[in-house]
Design a protein around this motif. Structure first.
Motif, PDB file in Angstrom:
ATOM      1  N   VAL A  65       0.839  -1.199   0.000  1.00 39.50           N
ATOM      2  CA  VAL A  65       0.000   0.000   0.000  1.00 39.50           C
ATOM      3  C   VAL A  65       0.876   1.250   0.000  1.00 39.50           C
ATOM      4  N   SER A  66       1.961   1.230   0.754  1.00 42.39           N
ATOM      5  CA  SER A  66       2.871   2.367   0.798  1.00 42.39           C
ATOM      6  C   SER A  66       3.503   2.630  -0.567  1.00 42.39           C
ATOM      7  N   VAL A  67       3.949   1.574  -1.220  1.00 38.05           N
ATOM      8  CA  VAL A  67       4.561   1.727  -2.544  1.00 38.05           C
ATOM      9  C   VAL A  67       3.536   2.229  -3.560  1.00 38.05           C
ATOM     10  N   LEU A  68       2.332   1.687  -3.518  1.00 37.93           N
ATOM     11  CA  LEU A  68       1.288   2.140  -4.434  1.00 37.93           C
ATOM     12  C   LEU A  68       0.913   3.598  -4.181  1.00 37.93           C
ATOM     13  N   ALA A  69       0.931   4.030  -2.929  1.00 37.17           N
ATOM     14  CA  ALA A  69       0.635   5.433  -2.618  1.00 37.17           C
ATOM     15  C   ALA A  69       1.731   6.353  -3.156  1.00 37.17           C
ATOM     16  N   VAL A  70       2.978   5.930  -3.086  1.00 35.17           N
ATOM     17  CA  VAL A  70       4.072   6.732  -3.650  1.00 35.17           C
ATOM     18  C   VAL A  70       3.922   6.823  -5.170  1.00 35.17           C
ATOM     19  N   ILE A  71       3.585   5.714  -5.807  1.00 34.70           N
ATOM     20  CA  ILE A  71       3.376   5.722  -7.259  1.00 34.70           C
ATOM     21  C   ILE A  71       2.206   6.633  -7.628  1.00 34.70           C
ATOM     22  N   ALA A  72       1.126   6.583  -6.855  1.00 36.18           N
ATOM     23  CA  ALA A  72      -0.027   7.453  -7.102  1.00 36.18           C
ATOM     24  C   ALA A  72       0.359   8.920  -6.936  1.00 36.18           C
ATOM     25  N   CYS A  73       1.188   9.204  -5.946  1.00 34.72           N
ATOM     26  CA  CYS A  73       1.641  10.585  -5.730  1.00 34.72           C
ATOM     27  C   CYS A  73       2.435  11.087  -6.926  1.00 34.72           C
ATOM     28  N   ILE A  74       3.314  10.256  -7.436  1.00 40.34           N
ATOM     29  CA  ILE A  74       4.121  10.640  -8.602  1.00 40.34           C
ATOM     30  C   ILE A  74       3.232  10.826  -9.825  1.00 40.34           C
ATOM     31  N   MET A  75       2.274   9.934 -10.020  1.00 37.82           N
ATOM     32  CA  MET A  75       1.386  10.049 -11.182  1.00 37.82           C
ATOM     33  C   MET A  75       0.505  11.289 -11.087  1.00 37.82           C
ATOM     34  N   LEU A  76       0.010  11.604  -9.894  1.00 43.77           N
ATOM     35  CA  LEU A  76      -0.805  12.809  -9.736  1.00 43.77           C
ATOM     36  C   LEU A  76       0.024  14.061  -9.976  1.00 43.77           C
ATOM     37  N   ASP A  77       1.264  14.049  -9.543  1.00 42.96           N
ATOM     38  CA  ASP A  77       2.124  15.207  -9.742  1.00 42.96           C
ATOM     39  C   ASP A  77       2.430  15.399 -11.221  1.00 42.96           C
ATOM     40  N   ASN A  78       2.690  14.322 -11.933  1.00 45.21           N
ATOM     41  CA  ASN A  78       2.968  14.417 -13.362  1.00 45.21           C
ATOM     42  C   ASN A  78       1.722  14.786 -14.160  1.00 45.21           C
ATOM     43  N   ALA A  79       0.554  14.356 -13.717  1.00 48.39           N
ATOM     44  CA  ALA A  79      -0.689  14.663 -14.425  1.00 48.39           C
ATOM     45  C   ALA A  79      -1.084  16.124 -14.269  1.00 48.39           C
ATOM     46  N   ALA A  80      -0.632  16.750 -13.206  1.00 46.31           N
ATOM     47  CA  ALA A  80      -1.035  18.125 -12.942  1.00 46.31           C
ATOM     48  C   ALA A  80      -0.225  19.137 -13.729  1.00 46.31           C
ATOM     49  N   GLY A  81       0.894  18.764 -14.239  1.00 45.73           N
ATOM     50  CA  GLY A  81       1.711  19.728 -14.980  1.00 45.73           C
ATOM     51  C   GLY A  81       3.029  19.108 -15.358  1.00 45.73           C
ATOM     52  N   GLU A  82       4.044  19.926 -15.407  1.00 48.29           N
ATOM     53  CA  GLU A  82       5.372  19.462 -15.790  1.00 48.29           C
ATOM     54  C   GLU A  82       6.163  19.042 -14.561  1.00 48.29           C
ATOM     55  N   GLY A  83       5.636  18.164 -13.760  1.00 44.67           N
ATOM     56  CA  GLY A  83       6.338  17.691 -12.581  1.00 44.67           C
ATOM     57  C   GLY A  83       6.002  18.467 -11.327  1.00 44.67           C
ATOM     58  N   LEU A  84       5.412  19.634 -11.483  1.00 45.64           N
ATOM     59  CA  LEU A  84       5.005  20.444 -10.332  1.00 45.64           C
ATOM     60  C   LEU A  84       3.536  20.789 -10.493  1.00 45.64           C
ATOM     61  N   VAL A  85       2.819  20.847  -9.408  1.00 49.18           N
ATOM     62  CA  VAL A  85       1.406  21.203  -9.468  1.00 49.18           C
ATOM     63  C   VAL A  85       1.307  22.692  -9.754  1.00 49.18           C
ATOM     64  N   ARG A  86       0.647  23.033 -10.835  1.00 50.57           N
ATOM     65  CA  ARG A  86       0.487  24.432 -11.232  1.00 50.57           C
ATOM     66  C   ARG A  86      -0.974  24.832 -11.054  1.00 50.57           C
ATOM     67  N   PRO A  87      -1.210  26.114 -10.775  1.00 46.55           N
ATOM     68  CA  PRO A  87      -2.597  26.570 -10.640  1.00 46.55           C
ATOM     69  C   PRO A  87      -3.370  26.327 -11.931  1.00 46.55           C
ATOM     70  N   GLY A  88      -4.572  25.879 -11.791  1.00 42.54           N
ATOM     71  CA  GLY A  88      -5.406  25.603 -12.956  1.00 42.54           C
ATOM     72  C   GLY A  88      -6.652  24.858 -12.539  1.00 42.54           C
ATOM     73  N   ASP A  89      -7.283  24.258 -13.514  1.00 41.86           N
ATOM     74  CA  ASP A  89      -8.549  23.574 -13.250  1.00 41.86           C
ATOM     75  C   ASP A  89      -8.382  22.368 -12.331  1.00 41.86           C
TER      76      ASP A  89
END
Length: 98
Positions: free
Chosen positions: A18-42
């Motif tokens: 579960v810990s490893v999957l949560a880290v992977i989810a965190c990385i995927m959410l960060d990449n989905a939000a922008g260029e590696g960093l969460v940027r303001p937007g929708d």
């Protein structure tokens, strides 16, 4: 006792997964939000909340896995009616390796 240790190790492995999957989810959410960093937007607010949840989940599951593994390693195989608090035991039992 062997079954108890097996169950504790299985729970520790599940917590680690579960810990490893949560880290992977965190990385995927960060990449989905922008260029590696969460940027303001929708989707930034949703991504930030997901990242915070994933980080908290990863830390909690990692600590749980560590605690369960230490508990499994520390099993000596003796159960009894010891004192109410774990630190105030009536008897001292140590593992003897032949």
């Amino acid at each position: 006792m062997k079954q108890r240790v097996r169950v504790l190790k299985l729970c520790a492995a599940a917590s680690l997964l579960v810990s490893v999957l949560a880290v992977i989810a965190c990385i995927m959410l960060d990449n989905a939000a922008g260029e590696g960093l969460v940027r303001p937007g929708d989707d930034a607010d949703t991504s930030q909340a997901g990242i915070v949840f994933a980080v908290i989940l990863a830390m909690t599951a990692g600590v749980s896995a560590w605690s369960l593994l230490l508990t499994a390693i520390g099993q000596v195989g003796v159960l009894g009616n010891g004192a109410g608090a774990a630190s105030l035991t009536k008897h001292s039992v140590e593992r003897v390796v032949d």
